[in-house]
Write a protein that holds these residues in place. Structure first.
Motif, PDB file in Angstrom:
ATOM      1  N   GLY A   1     -70.067  13.528  11.534  1.00 34.85           N
ATOM      2  CA  GLY A   1     -71.448  13.915  11.819  1.00 34.85           C
ATOM      3  C   GLY A   1     -71.537  15.255  12.514  1.00 34.85           C
ATOM      4  N   ALA A   2     -70.613  15.514  13.441  1.00 35.80           N
ATOM      5  CA  ALA A   2     -70.606  16.793  14.139  1.00 35.80           C
ATOM      6  C   ALA A   2     -70.179  17.923  13.209  1.00 35.80           C
ATOM      7  CB  ALA A   2     -69.671  16.718  15.350  1.00 35.80           C
ATOM      8  N   PHE A   3     -69.238  17.642  12.321  1.00 31.88           N
ATOM      9  CA  PHE A   3     -68.811  18.631  11.331  1.00 31.88           C
ATOM     10  C   PHE A   3     -69.980  19.031  10.434  1.00 31.88           C
ATOM     11  CE2 PHE A   3     -67.291  18.991   6.841  1.00 31.88           C
ATOM     12  CZ  PHE A   3     -66.712  20.253   6.936  1.00 31.88           C
ATOM     13  N   ARG A   4     -70.759  18.047   9.996  1.00 30.22           N
ATOM     14  CA  ARG A   4     -71.919  18.351   9.151  1.00 30.22           C
ATOM     15  C   ARG A   4     -72.909  19.247   9.894  1.00 30.22           C
ATOM     16  NH1 ARG A   4     -74.164  15.967   4.691  1.00 30.22           N
ATOM     17  NH2 ARG A   4     -72.781  14.161   4.819  1.00 30.22           N
ATOM     18  N   ALA A   5     -73.139  18.953  11.167  1.00 34.59           N
ATOM     19  CA  ALA A   5     -74.055  19.771  11.961  1.00 34.59           C
ATOM     20  C   ALA A   5     -73.507  21.181  12.157  1.00 34.59           C
ATOM     21  CB  ALA A   5     -74.299  19.105  13.314  1.00 34.59           C
ATOM     22  N   ASP A   6     -72.209  21.294  12.383  1.00 30.10           N
ATOM     23  CA  ASP A   6     -71.596  22.599  12.639  1.00 30.10           C
ATOM     24  C   ASP A   6     -71.679  23.522  11.426  1.00 30.10           C
ATOM     25  OD1 ASP A   6     -70.979  22.091  15.232  1.00 30.10           O
ATOM     26  OD2 ASP A   6     -68.837  21.829  14.934  1.00 30.10           O
TER      27      ASP A   6
ATOM     28  N   ASP B   1     -61.311  23.881  12.070  1.00 30.17           N
ATOM     29  CA  ASP B   1     -59.948  24.390  12.139  1.00 30.17           C
ATOM     30  C   ASP B   1     -59.664  24.775  13.587  1.00 30.17           C
ATOM     31  OD1 ASP B   1     -59.357  24.242   9.369  1.00 30.17           O
ATOM     32  OD2 ASP B   1     -60.459  26.108   9.029  1.00 30.17           O
ATOM     33  N   VAL B   2     -58.574  24.306  14.134  1.00 27.56           N
ATOM     34  CA  VAL B   2     -58.200  24.643  15.505  1.00 27.56           C
ATOM     35  C   VAL B   2     -57.552  26.024  15.497  1.00 27.56           C
ATOM     36  CG1 VAL B   2     -56.775  24.017  17.492  1.00 27.56           C
ATOM     37  CG2 VAL B   2     -57.911  22.234  16.147  1.00 27.56           C
ATOM     38  N   VAL B   3     -58.149  26.960  16.211  1.00 26.75           N
ATOM     39  CA  VAL B   3     -57.646  28.337  16.238  1.00 26.75           C
ATOM     40  C   VAL B   3     -57.160  28.739  17.629  1.00 26.75           C
ATOM     41  CG1 VAL B   3     -58.995  29.152  14.264  1.00 26.75           C
ATOM     42  CG2 VAL B   3     -60.023  29.187  16.545  1.00 26.75           C
ATOM     43  N   GLY B   4     -57.336  27.843  18.610  1.00 23.84           N
ATOM     44  CA  GLY B   4     -56.856  28.117  19.959  1.00 23.84           C
ATOM     45  C   GLY B   4     -56.632  26.816  20.700  1.00 23.84           C
TER      46      GLY B   4
ATOM     47  N   PRO C   1     -48.585  24.163   9.915  1.00 21.63           N
ATOM     48  CA  PRO C   1     -49.054  25.335   9.159  1.00 21.63           C
ATOM     49  C   PRO C   1     -50.547  25.533   9.415  1.00 21.63           C
ATOM     50  CG  PRO C   1     -48.765  23.448   7.706  1.00 21.63           C
ATOM     51  CD  PRO C   1     -48.188  23.050   9.033  1.00 21.63           C
ATOM     52  N   ARG C   2     -51.024  26.722   9.184  1.00 17.71           N
ATOM     53  CA  ARG C   2     -52.415  27.037   9.510  1.00 17.71           C
ATOM     54  C   ARG C   2     -53.402  26.069   8.869  1.00 17.71           C
ATOM     55  NH1 ARG C   2     -54.139  33.185   9.478  1.00 17.71           N
ATOM     56  NH2 ARG C   2     -52.569  33.030  11.124  1.00 17.71           N
ATOM     57  N   GLU C   3     -53.198  25.732   7.581  1.00 22.68           N
ATOM     58  CA  GLU C   3     -54.130  24.819   6.914  1.00 22.68           C
ATOM     59  C   GLU C   3     -54.004  23.393   7.438  1.00 22.68           C
ATOM     60  OE1 GLU C   3     -50.333  25.068   4.489  1.00 22.68           O
ATOM     61  OE2 GLU C   3     -51.680  26.471   5.523  1.00 22.68           O
ATOM     62  N   GLY C   4     -52.895  23.101   8.124  1.00 18.97           N
ATOM     63  CA  GLY C   4     -52.704  21.767   8.673  1.00 18.97           C
ATOM     64  C   GLY C   4     -53.336  21.566  10.038  1.00 18.97           C
ATOM     65  N   ARG C   5     -53.952  22.610  10.596  1.00 20.76           N
ATOM     66  CA  ARG C   5     -54.564  22.521  11.920  1.00 20.76           C
ATOM     67  C   ARG C   5     -56.032  22.108  11.861  1.00 20.76           C
ATOM     68  NH1 ARG C   5     -51.980  28.319  13.843  1.00 20.76           N
ATOM     69  NH2 ARG C   5     -49.782  27.649  13.719  1.00 20.76           N
ATOM     70  N   ASN C   6     -56.446  21.611  10.724  1.00 23.78           N
ATOM     71  CA  ASN C   6     -57.824  21.165  10.578  1.00 23.78           C
ATOM     72  C   ASN C   6     -57.953  19.736  11.118  1.00 23.78           C
ATOM     73  OD1 ASN C   6     -59.948  19.609   8.740  1.00 23.78           O
ATOM     74  ND2 ASN C   6     -60.589  21.735   8.914  1.00 23.78           N
ATOM     75  N   ILE C   7     -58.893  19.520  12.039  1.00 23.65           N
ATOM     76  CA  ILE C   7     -59.035  18.221  12.693  1.00 23.65           C
ATOM     77  C   ILE C   7     -59.371  17.121  11.697  1.00 23.65           C
ATOM     78  CG2 ILE C   7     -60.416  16.923  14.374  1.00 23.65           C
ATOM     79  CD1 ILE C   7     -60.650  19.527  15.972  1.00 23.65           C
ATOM     80  N   LEU C   8     -60.188  17.419  10.708  1.00 25.09           N
ATOM     81  CA  LEU C   8     -60.552  16.410   9.716  1.00 25.09           C
ATOM     82  C   LEU C   8     -59.347  16.031   8.850  1.00 25.09           C
ATOM     83  CD1 LEU C   8     -63.802  18.252   9.114  1.00 25.09           C
ATOM     84  CD2 LEU C   8     -63.851  15.792   9.412  1.00 25.09           C
TER      85      LEU C   8
ATOM     86  N   LEU D   1     -56.280  16.150   9.786  1.00 24.37           N
ATOM     87  CA  LEU D   1     -55.390  15.382  10.638  1.00 24.37           C
ATOM     88  C   LEU D   1     -55.890  13.952  10.816  1.00 24.37           C
ATOM     89  CD1 LEU D   1     -54.611  18.075  13.361  1.00 24.37           C
ATOM     90  CD2 LEU D   1     -52.974  17.075  11.764  1.00 24.37           C
ATOM     91  N   MET D   2     -57.192  13.803  11.041  1.00 22.06           N
ATOM     92  CA  MET D   2     -57.738  12.473  11.301  1.00 22.06           C
ATOM     93  C   MET D   2     -57.657  11.568  10.077  1.00 22.06           C
ATOM     94  SD  MET D   2     -60.961  12.570  13.864  1.00 22.06           S
ATOM     95  CE  MET D   2     -60.860  10.793  13.843  1.00 22.06           C
ATOM     96  N   PHE D   3     -57.983  12.105   8.928  1.00 24.86           N
ATOM     97  CA  PHE D   3     -58.081  11.267   7.729  1.00 24.86           C
ATOM     98  C   PHE D   3     -56.831  11.335   6.841  1.00 24.86           C
ATOM     99  CE2 PHE D   3     -62.482  12.024   8.975  1.00 24.86           C
ATOM    100  CZ  PHE D   3     -62.983  10.729   8.962  1.00 24.86           C
ATOM    101  N   GLY D   4     -55.869  12.179   7.218  1.00 23.80           N
ATOM    102  CA  GLY D   4     -54.686  12.306   6.376  1.00 23.80           C
ATOM    103  C   GLY D   4     -53.384  12.006   7.081  1.00 23.80           C
ATOM    104  N   SER D   5     -53.444  11.709   8.394  1.00 24.83           N
ATOM    105  CA  SER D   5     -52.223  11.471   9.146  1.00 24.83           C
ATOM    106  C   SER D   5     -52.273  10.095   9.810  1.00 24.83           C
ATOM    107  CB  SER D   5     -52.031  12.559  10.215  1.00 24.83           C
ATOM    108  OG  SER D   5     -50.998  12.207  11.110  1.00 24.83           O
ATOM    109  N   ASP D   6     -51.358   9.224   9.425  1.00 25.33           N
ATOM    110  CA  ASP D   6     -51.280   7.903  10.060  1.00 25.33           C
ATOM    111  C   ASP D   6     -50.942   8.037  11.539  1.00 25.33           C
ATOM    112  OD1 ASP D   6     -51.839   6.675   7.660  1.00 25.33           O
ATOM    113  OD2 ASP D   6     -49.721   6.381   7.129  1.00 25.33           O
ATOM    114  N   HIS D   7     -50.145   9.053  11.878  1.00 26.35           N
ATOM    115  CA  HIS D   7     -49.762   9.280  13.276  1.00 26.35           C
ATOM    116  C   HIS D   7     -50.992   9.593  14.129  1.00 26.35           C
ATOM    117  CE1 HIS D   7     -47.696  10.858  16.794  1.00 26.35           C
ATOM    118  NE2 HIS D   7     -48.337  12.010  16.636  1.00 26.35           N
ATOM    119  N   VAL D   8     -51.825  10.507  13.653  1.00 28.40           N
ATOM    120  CA  VAL D   8     -53.026  10.877  14.405  1.00 28.40           C
ATOM    121  C   VAL D   8     -53.994   9.702  14.464  1.00 28.40           C
ATOM    122  CG1 VAL D   8     -55.045  12.393  14.416  1.00 28.40           C
ATOM    123  CG2 VAL D   8     -52.782  13.323  13.892  1.00 28.40           C
ATOM    124  N   ARG D   9     -54.107   8.981  13.385  1.00 30.22           N
ATOM    125  CA  ARG D   9     -54.994   7.815  13.361  1.00 30.22           C
ATOM    126  C   ARG D   9     -54.569   6.801  14.423  1.00 30.22           C
ATOM    127  NH1 ARG D   9     -57.976   5.404   8.910  1.00 30.22           N
ATOM    128  NH2 ARG D   9     -58.571   3.283   9.474  1.00 30.22           N
ATOM    129  N   ALA D  10     -53.274   6.559  14.530  1.00 28.50           N
ATOM    130  CA  ALA D  10     -52.779   5.581  15.494  1.00 28.50           C
ATOM    131  C   ALA D  10     -52.994   6.039  16.933  1.00 28.50           C
ATOM    132  CB  ALA D  10     -51.303   5.315  15.243  1.00 28.50           C
TER     133      ALA D  10
END
Length: 278
Positions: free
Chosen positions: A180-185, A129-132, A148-155, A157-166
């Motif tokens: 992979g980095a999310f799993r490690a974190d 989640d992007v907090v800053g 919205p706060r729940e919409g600031r999650n990078i995952l 955005l990446m997997f749910g937004s065609d705009h971000v994907r493009a």
């Protein structure tokens, strides 16, 4: 000259004990030969044997258990860095991570971000989640303030937004890296089995077969450094080098800083920032 090994843990515990004010705990401060709490008072607060606590201060009885150290940390009202320190002294390692959800960052940390005028930078949690973020990140990556706060999650955005994907020129490799980095974190933060992580993984798996397949691969990667190529509708294709950093004293937070990979990328990013300022 003494050849005995120094009793670092005992010395530290004794120092913390003598700094405590008995009145804070409703104890009388009179007739005390030394400042602070008595050993038996700390033992009582920690719910351990006074003899065992005395042995710890004297360097006897062997290594304490993690449970005993946690009880002592609570009894001595240690801060989290102080708790980590007695783990290092007593067991030679840090305590297991305690996952703590984060809603935001301190003003001081925000000023660090704002000071990087030409370097888009974000601070994210273990949940990604992007907090800053700074102005450059809002212009080049995403204006998180409009989400919205729940919409600031990078995952999300990446997997749910065609705009971000493009916008991601190398989406497949970036997606593999992020998962992979999310799993490690989340593992490092002690959150792998938390309800928040399980809920997010289930949500993303329903949302994206790509995420589900990557998650099932069980790959783990370190953040490190790399290059991200970003399609911007006004500035064109920009190559941005990124570096990842831990936030000292906040193990649940990580900082990602982007820098233009070439002078041409820097010039076009500067033009983009100037246009958005006008």
């Amino acid at each position: 000259m003494s050849t005995e090994a120094p009793n670092s843990l005992g010395t530290y515990l004794r120092d913390r004990r003598t700094r405590l004010d008995p009145a804070t705990f409703g104890l009388s401060g009179s007739r005390r030969r030394t400042p602070g709490l008595r050993r038996e008072e700390v033992a009582s607060r920690a719910n351990i044997s006074p003899t065992w606590y005395t042995w710890l201060e004297q360097g006897r009885g062997g290594a304490p258990s993690a449970d005993v150290l946690d009880r002592i940390a609570k009894g001595l009202m240690l801060t989290e860095p102080e708790r980590e320190h007695i783990y290092i002294l007593g067991l030679g390692r840090l305590p297991e991570a305690r996952y703590q959800p984060v809603d935001g960052i301190t003003p001081r940390l925000q000023r660090v971000l704002d000071g990087m005028v030409l370097s888009p930078a974000i601070i994210k949690t273990a949940m990604w989640d992007v907090v800053g973020w700074n102005r450059a990140a809002a212009v080049l990556l995403t204006d998180y303030s409009k989400l919205p706060r729940e919409g600031r999650n990078i995952l999300r955005l990446m997997f749910g937004s065609d705009h971000v994907r493009a916008r991601n020129a190398d989406f497949d490799s970036i997606a593999c890296f992020v998962v992979g980095a999310f799993r490690a974190d989340v593992a490092r933060a002690g959150a792998s089995t938390s309800a928040e992580v399980i809920k997010l993984v289930m949500e993303l798996s329903r949302l994206s077969p790509e995420f589900e397949a990557l998650w099932q691969d069980n790959d783990v990667v370190a953040h490190g450094e790399g290059v991200k190529r970003i399609h911007h509708p006004d500035a064109g294709l920009l190559a941005m080098e990124f570096s990842s950093f831990a936030v000292e004293g906040r193990r649940e937070l990580g900082m990602i800083i982007y820098n233009p990979a070439t002078p041409d990328d820097a010039e076009r990013l500067q033009m983009l920032l100037d246009e958005c300022r006008s």
